[in-house]
Structure formats: structure tokens, C-alpha cells
Write a protein that holds these residues in place. Structure first.
Motif, PDB file in Angstrom:
ATOM      1  N   ASP A 293      48.969  30.313 -31.373  1.00 57.49           N
ATOM      2  CA  ASP A 293      49.259  28.436 -31.799  1.00 57.49           C
ATOM      3  C   ASP A 293      48.707  27.450 -31.165  1.00 57.49           C
ATOM      4  OD1 ASP A 293      49.847  30.374 -34.589  1.00 57.49           O
ATOM      5  OD2 ASP A 293      52.522  30.241 -34.109  1.00 57.49           O
ATOM      6  N   ILE A 294      48.949  26.332 -31.508  1.00 53.82           N
ATOM      7  CA  ILE A 294      49.089  25.355 -31.185  1.00 53.82           C
ATOM      8  C   ILE A 294      48.992  23.943 -31.197  1.00 53.82           C
ATOM      9  CG2 ILE A 294      47.303  23.077 -29.907  1.00 53.82           C
ATOM     10  CD1 ILE A 294      45.001  25.520 -29.955  1.00 53.82           C
ATOM     11  N   ALA A 295      50.731  23.763 -29.944  1.00 57.58           N
ATOM     12  CA  ALA A 295      51.184  22.437 -30.783  1.00 57.58           C
ATOM     13  C   ALA A 295      51.236  21.433 -29.407  1.00 57.58           C
ATOM     14  CB  ALA A 295      52.974  22.451 -30.883  1.00 57.58           C
ATOM     15  N   LEU A 296      50.306  20.410 -29.750  1.00 61.00           N
ATOM     16  CA  LEU A 296      49.820  19.288 -28.729  1.00 61.00           C
ATOM     17  C   LEU A 296      50.326  17.525 -29.005  1.00 61.00           C
ATOM     18  CD1 LEU A 296      48.035  19.190 -25.865  1.00 61.00           C
ATOM     19  CD2 LEU A 296      45.737  19.040 -27.342  1.00 61.00           C
ATOM     20  N   PRO A 297      50.969  17.258 -28.218  1.00 61.07           N
ATOM     21  CA  PRO A 297      50.944  16.327 -28.810  1.00 61.07           C
ATOM     22  C   PRO A 297      50.017  15.461 -28.415  1.00 61.07           C
ATOM     23  CG  PRO A 297      53.038  17.280 -27.586  1.00 61.07           C
ATOM     24  CD  PRO A 297      51.923  18.046 -27.690  1.00 61.07           C
ATOM     25  N   GLN A 298      50.066  13.882 -29.221  1.00 66.13           N
ATOM     26  CA  GLN A 298      48.839  13.371 -29.084  1.00 66.13           C
ATOM     27  C   GLN A 298      49.380  12.315 -28.121  1.00 66.13           C
ATOM     28  OE1 GLN A 298      47.002  12.175 -31.544  1.00 66.13           O
ATOM     29  NE2 GLN A 298      46.065  10.904 -29.646  1.00 66.13           N
ATOM     30  N   GLY A 299      48.132  13.081 -26.805  1.00 65.77           N
ATOM     31  CA  GLY A 299      47.927  11.932 -25.425  1.00 65.77           C
ATOM     32  C   GLY A 299      48.196  12.625 -24.870  1.00 65.77           C
ATOM     33  N   GLN A 300      48.331  14.144 -24.778  1.00 59.45           N
ATOM     34  CA  GLN A 300      48.118  14.967 -23.898  1.00 59.45           C
ATOM     35  C   GLN A 300      46.962  15.868 -24.515  1.00 59.45           C
ATOM     36  OE1 GLN A 300      51.640  17.806 -23.344  1.00 59.45           O
ATOM     37  NE2 GLN A 300      52.806  16.063 -23.379  1.00 59.45           N
ATOM     38  N   HIS A 301      46.807  16.025 -22.835  1.00 63.72           N
ATOM     39  CA  HIS A 301      45.775  16.981 -23.074  1.00 63.72           C
ATOM     40  C   HIS A 301      45.692  19.112 -22.468  1.00 63.72           C
ATOM     41  CE1 HIS A 301      43.724  13.534 -21.037  1.00 63.72           C
ATOM     42  NE2 HIS A 301      44.011  13.244 -21.766  1.00 63.72           N
ATOM     43  N   LEU A 302      45.011  19.824 -23.310  1.00 56.28           N
ATOM     44  CA  LEU A 302      44.580  20.930 -23.464  1.00 56.28           C
ATOM     45  C   LEU A 302      43.537  21.565 -22.469  1.00 56.28           C
ATOM     46  CD1 LEU A 302      46.649  23.882 -24.587  1.00 56.28           C
ATOM     47  CD2 LEU A 302      44.741  23.188 -25.747  1.00 56.28           C
ATOM     48  N   PHE A 303      43.694  22.646 -21.732  1.00 51.98           N
ATOM     49  CA  PHE A 303      42.932  23.333 -20.836  1.00 51.98           C
ATOM     50  C   PHE A 303      42.791  24.820 -22.005  1.00 51.98           C
ATOM     51  CE2 PHE A 303      41.474  26.023 -17.105  1.00 51.98           C
ATOM     52  CZ  PHE A 303      40.360  25.276 -17.859  1.00 51.98           C
TER      53      PHE A 303
END
Ligand SMILES: Nc1ncnc2c1ncn2[C@@H]1O[C@H](COP(=O)(O)OP(=O)(O)OP(=O)(O)O)[C@@H](O)[C@H]1O
Length: 237
Positions: free
Chosen positions: A39-49
Motif C-alpha cells: 500500500d502507498i499513502a503519499l501526502p501531497q507534495g511528498q516524494h516517493l522512491f
């Protein structure tokens, strides 16, 4: 697939999630193997590798997030929209309006210039055009300049540019019109270390200026330190 998610920074609860996935699974047509994703939970403006060995499913997951494919189960919520419930054409519309995608092979249009390629998203999406704070041509000039493409290259066919220059044109095209999401598939694989770091810094700085969320696919662990979150896909048997 065994997977592991390592959050380098916990999502801040006061920020809306740009990307939220739950129990995603996908099977390519004609294949029997099912790819399962964490699962992914990425807040607006954050960067995921997004990291993992060849064949672990990184591009497949990015294709699901871009709406190019649809999961066989699980859900994808982007900017509050349930992407997995949309038709293929509605997903295309959503991508045109809200996502800048940098493909592994760039997917630039070879018979168009660097400038025309950069402007394409504004031609395909009124939202992208209107979100530009300046006229699209001026926004394209600014982005190309920031990304180190000099004026004498703006009106050349992209096929006449070096791989590194094409890559930066692909980044300018992804960033124009300030999309909320940037999805990048191994965009630094053809670069040497110095150019790789410079390109990544530029891309992330420009994304930060626009408060864009980024999902960046790479097999190169050395890049992970530039990102807020890291998602590891493990090798598949
Ligand atoms: N278009 C396709 N049709 C059928 N199977 C595919 C397709 N693309 C990928 N696959 C399969 O899906 C699995 C995951 O591939 P994917 O390209 O997502 O991995 P990856 O981690 O991005 O690999 P790489 O780092 O080599 O790009 C592999 O077994 C691959 O063979």
C-alpha cells in the motif's frame, strides 16, 4: 511477492493524501503471474522512491498509478479520485489533467521540436494550460532554461538532441502546467553520476516549487536519500 515499505518520514496527518492505494494486484494480459503491491499513502507534495530489482514490478505499478492499466483488485485513489473505477478514456483525461509522466524511453514525439513536445500537455489539457501562471510558451521557455536546454535547441527535432537533453525535455513536458503528480520511470538510467544527481536535484526542486507529489522509479539505491518515502519491491521468483 514479498514487499516491504519503509517510511523515511511519516505522512503528516494534516496534509491530504495525493496517492492512496490499498491491496493492489495486477496481471498482464496473457500472463498467469499476479503482481501484488504494498500500500502507498503519499501526502501531497511528498516524494516517493520506488525501488526494486528488474522484473519486480516497478513499471507495472507506475502504469497503474498513471491509469494506463487497471488493477485486477484493490483500489487507487489519486487526489481524492477513485482511479480504478474510471473507464480507460476517463483515466486518460485524468492523467492529462493531473499527472506529468516521464517514461523510461521518454516517449517524446520525434517529428516535433523540444518546444512543441514541452507544450503538448497544455494543448491536450485546458486545466494544465490554465494552471500555468504565464502563457504556455513562456512557461516552456522557463522550464527548458531551468533544465539546461539552451535556446538554440528549443526548435530542433528532439531526435537531434542527445539522450540527456531528451530526458530533460521529457522532464519539462512532465512539469509544465504544474500537475499535482509527477510519475517518473527510471529517468536517470542513461546518465553518469554527476548528471544523474544534477538532473534529480533539478526535478525535485521544480516539483517542490509546485508542491507536486513525485513517484520516482529506480533500481539505484544511492538515490533514495533524496526522497521523503521509500517503497521497496522485492525480486520475484
Ligand atoms: N507489457 C507487458 N506484457 C506482459 N508482461 C509484462 C509487460 N510488462 C511487464 N511485464 C511483466 O511484469 C513483470 C514486472 O515487470 P515490470 O516491467 O513492471 O518490472 P520492473 O521492476 O519495472 O523491471 P525493470 O527494472 O527491468 O524495468 C515482469 O515479469 C514482466 O515480464
Amino acid at each position: 511477492m514479498n514487499t516491504e515499505q519503509e517510511a523515511l518520514k511519516m505522512p503528516r496527518l494534516d496534509q491530504p493524501l495525493a496517492i492512496q492505494t490499498c491491496n493492489l494486484a495486477f496481471r498482464w494480459p496473457g500472463q498467469t503471474a499476479v503482481l501484488h503491491f504494498p500500500d502507498i499513502a503519499l501526502p501531497q507534495g511528498q516524494h516517493l522512491f520506488l525501488h526494486g530489482p528488474s522484473g519486480s514490478g516497478k513499471s507495472s505499478l507506475l502504469g497503474l498509478l498513471a491509469g494506463m492499466q487497471r488493477p485486477i483488485s484493490g483500489s487507487i485513489k489519486l487526489l481524492g479520485c477513485h482511479l480504478d473505477t474510471l473507464s480507460a478514456s476517463a483515466r486518460d483525461r485524468f492523467r492529462a489533467d493531473h499527472a506529468g509522466v516521464i517514461f523510461q524511453q521518454f516517449n517524446l514525439v520525434p517529428y516535433l521540436s523540444a518546444m512543441a513536445n514541452t507544450l503538448l500537455p497544455c494543448r491536450l489539457s485546458r486545466l494544465r494550460k490554465e494552471r500555468s501562471t504565464t502563457a504556455p510558451e513562456q512557461a516552456a521557455e522557463t522550464l527548458l532554461t531551468h533544465l539546461g536546454i539552451t535556446r538554440d535547441h528549443w526548435y530542433r527535432y528532439v531526435g537531434q538532441l542527445s539522450i540527456g537533453q531528451q530526458q530533460r525535455v521529457a522532464a519539462a513536458r512532465a512539469l509544465i502546467g504544474a500537475p499535482e503528480l509527477i510519475l517518473a520511470d527510471e529517468p536517470t538510467s542513461a546518465l553518469d553520476t554527476d548528471n544523474r544527481d544534477r538532473f534529480l536535484d533539478l526535478l525535485l526542486d521544480l516539483a517542490r516549487e509546485r508542491n507536486s507529489s513525485v513517484v520516482f522509479v529506480s533500481h539505484d539505491q544511492a538515490l533514495a536519500r533524496h526522497f521523503d518515502q521509500r517503497l521497496n519491491l522485492e525480486a520475484r521468483p
